[in-house]
Scaffold this active site. Structure first.
Site, PDB file in Angstrom:
ATOM      1  N   ASP A  43      40.856  40.463  45.264  1.00 31.52           N
ATOM      2  CA  ASP A  43      39.976  40.972  45.061  1.00 31.52           C
ATOM      3  C   ASP A  43      39.147  39.986  44.323  1.00 31.52           C
ATOM      4  O   ASP A  43      40.073  39.601  43.163  1.00 31.52           O
ATOM      5  CB  ASP A  43      39.319  42.268  44.775  1.00 31.52           C
ATOM      6  CG  ASP A  43      37.707  42.447  44.297  1.00 31.52           C
ATOM      7  OD1 ASP A  43      36.651  42.512  45.419  1.00 31.52           O
ATOM      8  OD2 ASP A  43      37.593  42.715  43.719  1.00 31.52           O
ATOM      9  N   TYR A  48      34.849  35.945  37.380  1.00 37.94           N
ATOM     10  CA  TYR A  48      36.093  35.750  36.752  1.00 37.94           C
ATOM     11  C   TYR A  48      37.215  34.824  35.636  1.00 37.94           C
ATOM     12  O   TYR A  48      37.836  34.630  35.344  1.00 37.94           O
ATOM     13  CB  TYR A  48      37.364  36.875  37.754  1.00 37.94           C
ATOM     14  CG  TYR A  48      36.899  37.897  38.373  1.00 37.94           C
ATOM     15  CD1 TYR A  48      35.511  39.040  37.713  1.00 37.94           C
ATOM     16  CD2 TYR A  48      37.350  38.901  39.545  1.00 37.94           C
ATOM     17  CE1 TYR A  48      35.722  40.332  38.472  1.00 37.94           C
ATOM     18  CE2 TYR A  48      36.771  39.642  39.797  1.00 37.94           C
ATOM     19  CZ  TYR A  48      36.236  40.646  39.260  1.00 37.94           C
ATOM     20  OH  TYR A  48      35.660  41.702  40.021  1.00 37.94           O
ATOM     21  N   LYS A  76      32.581  37.120  45.470  1.00 33.16           N
ATOM     22  CA  LYS A  76      31.091  38.437  44.705  1.00 33.16           C
ATOM     23  C   LYS A  76      30.600  37.250  44.178  1.00 33.16           C
ATOM     24  O   LYS A  76      30.597  36.314  43.155  1.00 33.16           O
ATOM     25  CB  LYS A  76      31.365  39.100  43.396  1.00 33.16           C
ATOM     26  CG  LYS A  76      32.205  39.791  43.913  1.00 33.16           C
ATOM     27  CD  LYS A  76      32.543  41.239  42.934  1.00 33.16           C
ATOM     28  CE  LYS A  76      33.351  42.591  43.408  1.00 33.16           C
ATOM     29  NZ  LYS A  76      35.514  41.154  42.988  1.00 33.16           N
ATOM     30  N   HIS A 109      27.259  41.440  43.352  1.00 29.25           N
ATOM     31  CA  HIS A 109      28.666  41.322  41.787  1.00 29.25           C
ATOM     32  C   HIS A 109      27.251  42.963  41.396  1.00 29.25           C
ATOM     33  O   HIS A 109      28.235  43.457  41.098  1.00 29.25           O
ATOM     34  CB  HIS A 109      28.794  40.515  40.996  1.00 29.25           C
ATOM     35  CG  HIS A 109      30.019  40.898  39.535  1.00 29.25           C
ATOM     36  ND1 HIS A 109      31.049  40.288  40.087  1.00 29.25           N
ATOM     37  CD2 HIS A 109      30.449  42.032  39.976  1.00 29.25           C
ATOM     38  CE1 HIS A 109      32.086  39.946  39.657  1.00 29.25           C
ATOM     39  NE2 HIS A 109      32.073  41.388  39.227  1.00 29.25           N
TER      40      HIS A 109
HETATM   41  N1  LIG Z   1      32.214  44.507  41.287  1.00 33.87           N
HETATM   42  C1  LIG Z   1      32.995  44.842  39.971  1.00 33.87           C
HETATM   43  O1  LIG Z   1      31.584  45.123  39.202  1.00 33.87           O
HETATM   44  C2  LIG Z   1      33.566  45.300  39.241  1.00 33.87           C
HETATM   45  C3  LIG Z   1      34.566  45.762  38.108  1.00 33.87           C
HETATM   46  C4  LIG Z   1      35.633  45.666  38.119  1.00 33.87           C
HETATM   47  C5  LIG Z   1      36.610  46.161  38.573  1.00 33.87           C
HETATM   48  N2  LIG Z   1      36.521  45.339  39.563  1.00 33.87           N
HETATM   49  C6  LIG Z   1      37.388  45.039  40.681  1.00 33.87           C
HETATM   50  O2  LIG Z   1      39.174  45.897  41.255  1.00 33.87           O
HETATM   51  C7  LIG Z   1      39.334  45.017  39.652  1.00 33.87           C
HETATM   52  C8  LIG Z   1      40.758  46.630  39.303  1.00 33.87           C
HETATM   53  O3  LIG Z   1      39.750  47.412  37.963  1.00 33.87           O
HETATM   54  P1  LIG Z   1      40.491  47.340  36.780  1.00 33.87           P
HETATM   55  O4  LIG Z   1      40.898  45.718  36.593  1.00 33.87           O
HETATM   56  O5  LIG Z   1      39.037  46.807  35.944  1.00 33.87           O
HETATM   57  O6  LIG Z   1      41.422  47.970  36.419  1.00 33.87           O
HETATM   58  P2  LIG Z   1      42.286  49.063  37.010  1.00 33.87           P
HETATM   59  O7  LIG Z   1      43.010  48.360  37.668  1.00 33.87           O
HETATM   60  O8  LIG Z   1      42.264  50.249  36.910  1.00 33.87           O
HETATM   61  O9  LIG Z   1      43.604  49.030  35.818  1.00 33.87           O
HETATM   62  C9  LIG Z   1      43.806  47.454  35.608  1.00 33.87           C
HETATM   63  C10 LIG Z   1      45.148  47.620  34.316  1.00 33.87           C
HETATM   64  O10 LIG Z   1      45.408  48.969  34.586  1.00 33.87           O
HETATM   65  C11 LIG Z   1      47.041  48.366  34.201  1.00 33.87           C
HETATM   66  N3  LIG Z   1      48.581  48.374  35.083  1.00 33.87           N
HETATM   67  C12 LIG Z   1      48.618  48.112  36.493  1.00 33.87           C
HETATM   68  N4  LIG Z   1      49.000  48.629  37.242  1.00 33.87           N
HETATM   69  C13 LIG Z   1      49.950  49.650  36.275  1.00 33.87           C
HETATM   70  C14 LIG Z   1      50.551  50.647  36.343  1.00 33.87           C
HETATM   71  N5  LIG Z   1      51.213  50.757  37.627  1.00 33.87           N
HETATM   72  N6  LIG Z   1      51.029  51.275  35.596  1.00 33.87           N
HETATM   73  C15 LIG Z   1      50.426  51.021  34.138  1.00 33.87           C
HETATM   74  N7  LIG Z   1      49.432  50.072  34.039  1.00 33.87           N
HETATM   75  C16 LIG Z   1      49.023  49.752  34.725  1.00 33.87           C
HETATM   76  C17 LIG Z   1      47.489  46.899  34.271  1.00 33.87           C
HETATM   77  O11 LIG Z   1      48.278  45.915  33.142  1.00 33.87           O
HETATM   78  P3  LIG Z   1      48.922  44.859  34.144  1.00 33.87           P
HETATM   79  O12 LIG Z   1      48.208  43.779  34.437  1.00 33.87           O
HETATM   80  O13 LIG Z   1      49.437  44.654  32.371  1.00 33.87           O
HETATM   81  O14 LIG Z   1      49.568  45.565  34.709  1.00 33.87           O
HETATM   82  C18 LIG Z   1      45.339  46.612  33.258  1.00 33.87           C
HETATM   83  O15 LIG Z   1      45.694  46.912  31.848  1.00 33.87           O
HETATM   84  C19 LIG Z   1      39.290  44.418  39.027  1.00 33.87           C
HETATM   85  O16 LIG Z   1      40.665  43.470  38.805  1.00 33.87           O
HETATM   86  C20 LIG Z   1      38.289  43.754  39.991  1.00 33.87           C
HETATM   87  O17 LIG Z   1      38.829  42.617  40.246  1.00 33.87           O
HETATM   88  C21 LIG Z   1      34.979  44.985  40.378  1.00 33.87           C
END
Ligand SMILES: NC(=O)c1ccc[n+]([C@@H]2O[C@H](COP(=O)([O-])OP(=O)(O)OC[C@H]3O[C@@H](n4cnc5c(N)ncnc54)[C@H](OP(=O)(O)O)[C@@H]3O)[C@@H](O)[C@H]2O)c1
Length: 316
Positions: A43, A48, A76, A109
């Site tokens: 994704d 980003y 996006k 987005h």
């Molecule tokens: N469309 C939108 O508006 C939108 C908005 C937000 C997000 N997104 C997409 O969704 C993806 C995921 O959401 P997000 O990045 O907001 O947050 P998330 O995936 O909910 O959380 C990421 C956090 O969790 C940690 N983490 C990952 N695996 C873990 C595990 N097994 N145990 C403990 N901690 C862990 C990561 O650290 P480390 O990297 O250090 O492991 C990071 O600090 C984004 O990267 C993006 O691609 C889209």
């Protein structure tokens, strides 16, 4: 890898790697490692700021034998390129960075438009209001990207059921996907039901609670999803980690899910959640955790005077 079947008949791998906040210098390794472990869905987004490095990792993975058609690449359209004449050039830029000829999925987005050079977060006078530039006009230009062969599917991100309904009524191509924040504290059951009735799939973003997002997007004393005691208890019972329980829960709901990690161990751990099965009683227990808690509440996209409001954004 479990797959969703889109209306087009194409399978989309349900577990993908998120790349928001994955810094240049670390996202290359993350994507290479993810593909090595078995992820086939990445994704991405222009916003980003790391698509060129993702593209390098994709190119090298393909040079070493992974076929393009095995990969599912989402990106996006950023909020500053909503003018119809800006959409195809924005997608062309993303494709150049990702070193691809087409995307599997291109999402709007946010249903919010800002001016080309807008800052982050944007100032009030940097918004282009929804009457001046409706998201439906941007959508038509995204449809043209499908017709030009640059994107196989298009969809929304942060779209409410009402906005999806507008696209269904006014568009020529129905949205294939809505990518929204989804986790046990924000279960969005009504939105998922709406999407299911209309053949729109849902991707769960921030499934682990997005603890690493910038301070400007955080509130004081937020509940930490990964430390929730009920999730921890279920994890202990099934000899899994809390993150694995959260990912397995998203998969049990038939959504796609895109946890972000740049840590090799956690990238693997998250992928292995695909094999975890939760019991009915686990699902009931997690169902009780809903508190309509948005970690990304959209407030920066709806300041007073911008032409947008949170009521307009979420239609709630
Ligand atoms: N469309 C939108 O508006 C939108 C908005 C937000 C997000 N997104 C997409 O969704 C993806 C995921 O959401 P997000 O990045 O907001 O947050 P998330 O995936 O909910 O959380 C990421 C956090 O969790 C940690 N983490 C990952 N695996 C873990 C595990 N097994 N145990 C403990 N901690 C862990 C990561 O650290 P480390 O990297 O250090 O492991 C990071 O600090 C984004 O990267 C993006 O691609 C889209």
């Amino acid at each position: 890898m479990q797959a969703l079947r889109l209306k087009s008949g194409e399978p989309m791998p349900r577990l993908g790697l998120g790349t928001w906040k994955s810094r240049p210098g670390e996202v290359y390794d993350a994507v290479r490692e993810a593909i090595r472990v078995g992820y086939r869905h990445i994704d991405c987004a222009h916003a980003y700021g790391n698509e060129a490095e993702v593209g390098q990792a994709l190119a090298e993975a393909m040079a070493s034998g992974v076929k393009r058609e095995e990969l599912w690449i989402t990106s996006k359209l950023w909020n500053n390129a909503h003018h119809p004449e800006d959409v195809q050039p924005a997608l062309a830029g993303t494709l150049r960075n990702l070193r691809l000829d087409y995307l599997d999925l291109y999402l709007m987005h946010w249903p919010v438009a800002v001016r080309g050079q807008a800052h982050f977060p944007p100032g009030v006078d940097e918004f282009i209001g929804p009457k001046e530039l409706p998201f439906t006009a941007t959508w038509k230009a995204m449809e043209d990207c499908v017709n030009a062969g640059l994107a196989r599917h298009i969809g929304g991100s942060n779209f409410s059921a009402r906005k999806l309904q507008t696209l269904l009524e006014e568009g020529r191509i129905a949205p294939a996907m809505d990518q929204v924040e989804l986790h046990p504290y924000l279960q969005q059951t009504a939105l998922i039901d709406f999407c299911r009735r209309h053949g729109i799939h849902v991707t769960a973003y921030s499934p682990l609670g997005s603890a690493d997002r910038p301070a400007v997007l955080k509130a004081d004393a937020e509940p930490l999803l990964l430390e929730d005691p009920a999730i921890a208890a279920i994890a202990k019972c099934c000899d899994a980690s809390p993150a694995q329980v959260l990912i397995a829960w998203a998969l049990e709901r038939d959504t796609a899910v895109i946890p972000k990690s740049v840590n090799r161990g956690r990238i693997r751990e998250n992928f292995e959640a695909g094999a975890l099965r939760l019991t009915d009683s686990d699902l009931k227990e997690i169902g009780r955790l809903d508190r309509h808690r948005r970690y990304l509440d959209g407030a920066i996209w709806a300041p007073p005077g911008s032409g947008y409001s949170l009521e307009w954004l979420w239609d709630e």
